[in-house]
Design a protein around this motif. Structure first.
Motif, short mmCIF file in Angstrom:
data_model
loop_
_atom_site.label_atom_id
_atom_site.label_comp_id
_atom_site.label_asym_id
_atom_site.label_seq_id
_atom_site.Cartn_x
_atom_site.Cartn_y
_atom_site.Cartn_z
N ILE A 221 8.80 1.00 8.59
CA ILE A 221 8.82 2.45 8.83
C ILE A 221 9.98 2.93 7.96
N PRO A 222 9.74 3.82 6.96
CA PRO A 222 10.70 3.96 5.86
C PRO A 222 11.80 4.98 6.04
N SER B 141 16.29 -3.04 1.45
CA SER B 141 17.27 -2.47 2.37
C SER B 141 17.28 -0.97 2.09
N LEU C 136 2.98 -7.41 10.38
CA LEU C 136 4.10 -8.34 10.20
C LEU C 136 4.99 -8.45 11.43
N SER D 125 0.82 -1.22 0.00
CA SER D 125 0.00 0.00 0.00
C SER D 125 0.85 1.26 0.00
N SER E 294 7.53 -3.66 3.41
CA SER E 294 6.93 -2.96 4.55
C SER E 294 8.00 -2.59 5.56
N ASP F 43 -0.28 -5.77 4.19
CA ASP F 43 0.06 -4.46 4.76
C ASP F 43 -0.89 -4.23 5.91
N1 LIG Z 1 11.10 6.01 0.59
C1 LIG Z 1 12.42 5.99 0.46
O1 LIG Z 1 13.05 7.00 0.07
C2 LIG Z 1 13.20 4.72 0.77
C3 LIG Z 1 14.59 4.71 0.55
C4 LIG Z 1 15.30 3.54 0.84
C5 LIG Z 1 14.64 2.40 1.29
N2 LIG Z 1 13.27 2.45 1.50
C6 LIG Z 1 12.60 1.26 1.98
O2 LIG Z 1 11.68 0.87 0.97
C7 LIG Z 1 10.52 0.27 1.59
C8 LIG Z 1 9.26 0.97 1.11
O3 LIG Z 1 9.34 2.33 1.46
P1 LIG Z 1 8.14 3.33 1.11
O4 LIG Z 1 8.73 4.65 0.84
O5 LIG Z 1 7.23 2.71 0.10
O6 LIG Z 1 7.40 3.39 2.52
P2 LIG Z 1 5.85 3.63 2.84
O7 LIG Z 1 5.78 4.13 4.24
O8 LIG Z 1 5.22 4.45 1.77
O9 LIG Z 1 5.27 2.15 2.77
C9 LIG Z 1 5.60 1.20 3.77
C10 LIG Z 1 4.37 0.35 4.04
O10 LIG Z 1 4.71 -0.59 5.06
C11 LIG Z 1 3.57 -0.78 5.87
N3 LIG Z 1 4.00 -1.30 7.17
C12 LIG Z 1 4.89 -0.75 8.03
N4 LIG Z 1 5.03 -1.52 9.11
C13 LIG Z 1 4.21 -2.60 8.94
C14 LIG Z 1 3.92 -3.75 9.69
N5 LIG Z 1 4.45 -3.96 10.92
N6 LIG Z 1 3.04 -4.65 9.20
C15 LIG Z 1 2.47 -4.45 7.99
N7 LIG Z 1 2.70 -3.37 7.22
C16 LIG Z 1 3.57 -2.45 7.69
C17 LIG Z 1 2.93 0.61 5.96
O11 LIG Z 1 1.56 0.50 6.30
C18 LIG Z 1 3.15 1.16 4.55
O12 LIG Z 1 2.05 0.91 3.69
C19 LIG Z 1 10.77 0.36 3.09
O13 LIG Z 1 11.31 -0.86 3.53
C20 LIG Z 1 11.79 1.46 3.23
O14 LIG Z 1 12.56 1.30 4.41
C21 LIG Z 1 12.55 3.59 1.23
#
Ligand SMILES: NC(=O)c1ccc[n+]([C@@H]2O[C@H](COP(=O)([O-])OP(=O)(O)OC[C@H]3O[C@@H](n4cnc5c(N)ncnc54)[C@H](O)[C@@H]3O)[C@@H](O)[C@H]2O)c1
Length: 301
Positions: free
Chosen positions: A95-96, A133, A73, A36, A93, A58
């Motif tokens: 906290i990003p 990662s 999760l 999501s 999934s 999610d």
């Molecule tokens: N956004 C960035 O710039 C970036 C950069 C490097 C890595 N990442 C990684 O990429 C991945 C996706 O990032 P994003 O930007 O799409 O983040 P996002 O916050 O938009 O999406 C993360 C999703 O994970 C879900 N989630 C979190 N904890 C959960 C749990 N315990 N159980 C079920 N669902 C859970 C949230 O509801 C959310 O929908 C993450 O692992 C993040 O650490 C992101």
């Protein structure tokens, strides 16, 4: 899962294995955790278009009618249940980023989820895991200067936050899971800062001050290229624990890359010559092992 139904354009279609009739083996039932979220939405679209059956897992409901299971999760039983019948797991999934929540909350949520995902996949006999990662493992925000540029996967991780520590430890955890099971694949994608096309409107303002984006050496990843990298990784027949830097080939700046380095990191050596706007995160390993080549740029959005 296994219903094989994928919503597309507001209608229910039997997920189009027909897209891949020439290579039917490639069509997989894939659980996308975090489907999501920002990266997850693009990944679901990319994998769906490639003919895979998708289940979003999610704790937030996806907006567009994709099959989903509301799942936390951090709960092992929920994770095992959600993975039933899957061929592959794309685990996004988390906290990003650091400092959205207190560190201990971020660490607990992300570490426990990563453990539950790896362990539930192992117990379920699922051998194909691709997970997010982060570029932060490279040493962001570079209060300590990087060892060299362009950055790559060759130097040991340098997590500088609880968020990054979790990603680093999960990379290490993946190595142990793959040591236990040589048939297992766990590919960690060290995404740069994920950008959607609408994010590009603010890019020209970055040029006013090189320090605004020096924390990640002026890199980014277009969300569509991130999704492509995920697809290539999950479709790869390779095994083992690997990590890949996933970034776009250009920087977020109009100023030249060498000019920016001279101003902000004058002592950091270049491993090779770089192009005028070349990104300082090398995707050479992803290109060589996965065939990944970023296709998008904020310059021709
Ligand atoms: N956004 C960035 O710039 C970036 C950069 C490097 C890595 N990442 C990684 O990429 C991945 C996706 O990032 P994003 O930007 O799409 O983040 P996002 O916050 O938009 O999406 C993360 C999703 O994970 C879900 N989630 C979190 N904890 C959960 C749990 N315990 N159980 C079920 N669902 C859970 C949230 O509801 C959310 O929908 C993450 O692992 C993040 O650490 C992101």
């Amino acid at each position: 899962m296994g219903g094989g139904l994928l919503y597309m354009n507001g209608q229910v279609h039997r997920s189009v294995r027909g897209h891949l009739r020439t290579n039917k083996l490639m069509s997989m039932r894939i659980v996308v955790t975090g489907g999501s979220g920002k990266a997850g939405r693009a990944v679901v679209s990319e994998l769906g278009q490639a003919g895979h059956d998708i289940l979003v897992v999610d704790r937030v409901r996806p907006k567009d009618g994709i099959p989903f299971l509301l799942t936390d999760l951090t709960d092992y039983g929920q994770t095992v249940d959600a993975f039933y019948g899957a061929d592959a797991i794309v685990h996004l999934s988390a906290i990003p980023a650091p400092r959205i929540y207190p560190d201990a909350v971020t660490f607990r949520n992300n570490m426990l989820s990563d453990y539950n995902v790896f362990q539930a996949a192992r117990q379920s006999g699922i051998k194909n895991i691709v997970w997010a990662s982060s570029e932060t493992v490279l040493g962001l925000p570079f209060d300590t200067t990087p060892p060299y540029v362009p950055l790559d996967e060759e130097y040991p991780g340098r997590p500088e936050s609880a968020y990054s520590l979790g990603k680093y430890l999960s990379e290490k955890m993946a190595e142990q899971y793959c040591r236990w099971d040589p048939d297992l694949k766990i590919f960690g994608l060290r995404f740069s800062n994920v950008m959607e096309p609408e994010d590009y409107e603010r890019f020209p303002s970055f040029d006013l001050d090189p320090t605004i984006r020096k924390w990640n050496l002026w890199c980014y990843i277009d969300v569509r290229d991130a999704a492509c990298a995920v697809r290539l990784a999950v479709e790869s027949p390779l095994k083992g624990a690997e990590v890949f830097v996933i970034a776009n080939s250009d920087s977020v700046m109009d100023r030249s890359t060498s000019d920016l380095m001279a101003e902000c990191f004058p002592t950091v050596p270049f491993q090779r010559e770089v192009g005028e706007h070349e990104a300082l995160m090398s995707t050479g390993k992803a290109k060589q092992m996965l065939g990944f080549e970023p296709r998008h740029s904020w310059r021709n959005r």
